[in-house]
Scaffold this active site. Structure first.
Site, mmCIF file in Angstrom:
data_model
loop_
_atom_site.group_PDB
_atom_site.id
_atom_site.type_symbol
_atom_site.label_atom_id
_atom_site.label_comp_id
_atom_site.label_asym_id
_atom_site.label_seq_id
_atom_site.Cartn_x
_atom_site.Cartn_y
_atom_site.Cartn_z
ATOM 1 C CG HIS A 1 120.911 -0.037 6.581
ATOM 2 N ND1 HIS A 1 122.137 -0.139 5.981
ATOM 3 C CD2 HIS A 1 120.649 1.290 6.615
ATOM 4 C CE1 HIS A 1 122.591 1.064 5.681
ATOM 5 N NE2 HIS A 1 121.711 1.954 6.068
ATOM 6 C CG ASP A 2 115.289 -5.670 9.329
ATOM 7 O OD1 ASP A 2 115.662 -6.599 8.576
ATOM 8 O OD2 ASP A 2 114.329 -5.774 10.095
ATOM 9 C CB VAL B 1 119.703 -2.946 2.963
ATOM 10 C CG1 VAL B 1 120.747 -3.699 2.169
ATOM 11 C CG2 VAL B 1 120.169 -1.536 3.260
ATOM 12 N N GLY C 1 111.589 -5.599 3.604
ATOM 13 C CA GLY C 1 110.700 -5.325 4.718
ATOM 14 C C GLY C 1 111.379 -5.481 6.065
ATOM 15 C CG ASP D 1 112.264 -9.576 6.909
ATOM 16 O OD1 ASP D 1 113.271 -8.849 7.123
ATOM 17 O OD2 ASP D 1 112.102 -10.206 5.859
ATOM 18 C CB SER E 1 115.986 -10.183 6.395
ATOM 19 O OG SER E 1 115.720 -8.844 6.055
ATOM 20 C CD GLU F 1 118.439 -7.766 4.265
ATOM 21 O OE1 GLU F 1 117.441 -8.451 4.091
ATOM 22 O OE2 GLU F 1 118.451 -6.747 4.969
ATOM 23 C CG ASP G 1 124.165 16.204 14.042
ATOM 24 O OD1 ASP G 1 124.136 17.353 13.552
ATOM 25 O OD2 ASP G 1 123.463 15.850 15.008
ATOM 26 C CG ASP H 1 120.506 18.127 18.655
ATOM 27 O OD1 ASP H 1 120.815 17.754 17.500
ATOM 28 O OD2 ASP H 1 121.340 18.624 19.432
HETATM 29 C C1 HEM Z 1 118.520 6.938 1.912
HETATM 30 C C2 HEM Z 1 119.386 7.856 2.232
HETATM 31 C C3 HEM Z 1 120.533 7.567 3.169
HETATM 32 C C4 HEM Z 1 121.849 7.481 2.826
HETATM 33 C C5 HEM Z 1 122.463 7.654 1.433
HETATM 34 C C6 HEM Z 1 122.579 7.195 4.050
HETATM 35 C C7 HEM Z 1 123.953 7.027 4.109
HETATM 36 C C8 HEM Z 1 124.672 6.846 5.258
HETATM 37 C C9 HEM Z 1 126.098 6.701 5.335
HETATM 38 C C10 HEM Z 1 127.058 6.693 4.135
HETATM 39 C C11 HEM Z 1 126.431 6.562 6.624
HETATM 40 C C12 HEM Z 1 127.844 6.383 7.206
HETATM 41 C C13 HEM Z 1 128.136 4.934 7.402
HETATM 42 C C14 HEM Z 1 129.539 4.697 7.988
HETATM 43 O O1 HEM Z 1 129.857 5.210 9.080
HETATM 44 O O2 HEM Z 1 130.323 3.962 7.373
HETATM 45 C C15 HEM Z 1 125.211 6.625 7.398
HETATM 46 C C16 HEM Z 1 125.138 6.518 8.764
HETATM 47 C C17 HEM Z 1 123.979 6.556 9.477
HETATM 48 N N1 HEM Z 1 122.695 6.563 8.976
HETATM 49 FE FE1 HEM Z 1 122.184 6.818 7.031
HETATM 50 N N2 HEM Z 1 121.699 7.092 5.083
HETATM 51 C C18 HEM Z 1 120.440 7.322 4.606
HETATM 52 C C19 HEM Z 1 119.253 7.313 5.339
HETATM 53 C C20 HEM Z 1 119.162 7.097 6.696
HETATM 54 C C21 HEM Z 1 117.913 7.013 7.449
HETATM 55 C C22 HEM Z 1 116.508 7.155 6.845
HETATM 56 C C23 HEM Z 1 118.251 6.791 8.740
HETATM 57 C C24 HEM Z 1 117.384 6.610 9.951
HETATM 58 C C25 HEM Z 1 116.234 5.990 9.919
HETATM 59 C C26 HEM Z 1 119.703 6.751 8.801
HETATM 60 C C27 HEM Z 1 120.430 6.575 9.950
HETATM 61 C C28 HEM Z 1 121.819 6.585 10.013
HETATM 62 C C29 HEM Z 1 122.550 6.589 11.262
HETATM 63 C C30 HEM Z 1 121.932 6.637 12.653
HETATM 64 C C31 HEM Z 1 123.912 6.562 10.932
HETATM 65 C C32 HEM Z 1 125.104 6.535 11.897
HETATM 66 C C33 HEM Z 1 125.388 5.099 12.272
HETATM 67 C C34 HEM Z 1 126.578 4.931 13.203
HETATM 68 O O3 HEM Z 1 127.217 5.904 13.613
HETATM 69 O O4 HEM Z 1 126.883 3.762 13.542
HETATM 70 N N3 HEM Z 1 120.220 6.934 7.552
HETATM 71 N N4 HEM Z 1 124.149 6.783 6.541
#
Ligand code: HEM
Length: 257
Positions: free
Chosen positions: A77-78, A81, A87, A89, A91, A100, A173, A181
């Site tokens: 997100h850094d 978003v 970028g 940075d 932020s 942010e 997951d 994994d």
């Molecule tokens: C652009 C498409 C993506 C969307 C729409 C998306 C959306 C979301 C949403 C809705 C959540 C749940 C947030 C919550 O618990 O309230 C989430 C969690 C998460 N996202 Fe994404 N995400 C995206 C891409 C990514 C990418 C590229 C990564 C890794 C580089 C990532 C890593 C994660 C991780 C690790 C969590 C779990 C965080 C936690 O349990 O604290 N996501 N994402």
């Protein structure tokens, strides 16, 4: 080695070994050169930086396994978003009413800022004032027809159209929540993606033309996934970082100097 380091932590928790292994793999990968950033940047000013950060991250995971996921998401997100700057940075760490942190993708879901504070304090302690940069359902509640029917039913029971628990959560997951994994991709092949953006990677028309083959490949090979993951994280972390006099090394991650 990780286990020995974790004995140094004060808090007690449950850690899934595979997650730690994954983190260590990720850590080691940071030795690879980036296009603009240098892993030697603190070689003279703070040679202990990797050891200190690593120990603090392991301590945070011992306390809360989910923090591995949360820190990874913060990094993403850094980089992506964009409210006041874009970028990678740092932020996303800044406090403020137009920060942010309060943007829709982060508000009430980004977490781990306190862990960053702890890491920063540990680094400052070791090296004074050197380091700073450090689905399924559409809005009308109709069910995605590509979603596995039993999973759809499960989600509907968890979140009924009326009278449900607004704080209910579902695993991103399923069946592999605390392991890092390739199981996520196996779920997608079984048409069990939680978010529409997950499910679409394998089961949508757009996905068919673009990401489906990758999902298939990753579901079949954990090592291929890990290799590509490492490379893509390094690539993502190189998006517009502030270098040299373009940026500053913050004393406190939450405010500009
Ligand atoms: C652009 C498409 C993506 C969307 C729409 C998306 C959306 C979301 C949403 C809705 C959540 C749940 C947030 C919550 O618990 O309230 C989430 C969690 C998460 N996202 Fe994404 N995400 C995206 C891409 C990514 C990418 C590229 C990564 C890794 C580089 C990532 C890593 C994660 C991780 C690790 C969590 C779990 C965080 C936690 O349990 O604290 N996501 N994402």
């Amino acid at each position: 080695e990780s286990e020995r380091e974790m004995k140094d932590c004060e808090s007690v928790g449950n850690v899934v070994p595979s997650l730690i292994t994954a983190l260590v793999v990720l850590w080691l990968s940071m030795g690879v050169c980036r296009s603009q950033l240098s892993t030697n940047f603190y070689a003279n000013s703070c040679p202990a930086v990797f050891t200190v950060v690593r120990r603090q991250v392991l301590c945070a995971l011992k306390n809360d396994t989910r923090m591995a996921a949360s820190l990874l998401r913060l990094h993403f997100h850094d980089c992506f978003v964009n409210v006041s700057s874009s970028g990678c940075d740092g932020s996303v760490l800044l406090d403020g009413s137009d920060s942010e942190k309060l943007a829709a993708p982060n508000r009430n879901s980004a977490r781990g800022f306190d862990v960053i504070d702890t890491i920063k304090a540990a680094v400052e302690n070791a090296c004074n004032a050197t380091v700073g940069r450090l689905n399924g359902f559409s809005e009308d509640a109709s069910v995605d027809p590509t979603l596995d029917p039993s999973m759809a039913a499960e989600l509907q029971a968890l979140c009924p159209q009326s009278g449900g628990d607004g704080n209910a959560t579902a695993p991103l997951d399923r069946n592999s929540t605390y392991a890092f994994d390739n199981h996520y991709f196996k779920n997608l092949v079984e048409q069990k993606g939680l978010l529409s953006s997950d499910q679409g990677l394998f089961s949508s028309d757009d996905g068919e033309a673009t990401t489906k083959a990758l999902v298939q490949a990753y579901s079949n090979s954990g090592s291929l996934f890990f290799r590509d993951f490492v490379n893509s994280m390094i690539k993502m972390g190189s998006i517009s970082p502030l270098i040299g006099s373009a940026g500053e090394i913050r004393r406190n991650c939450r405010v500009v100097n």
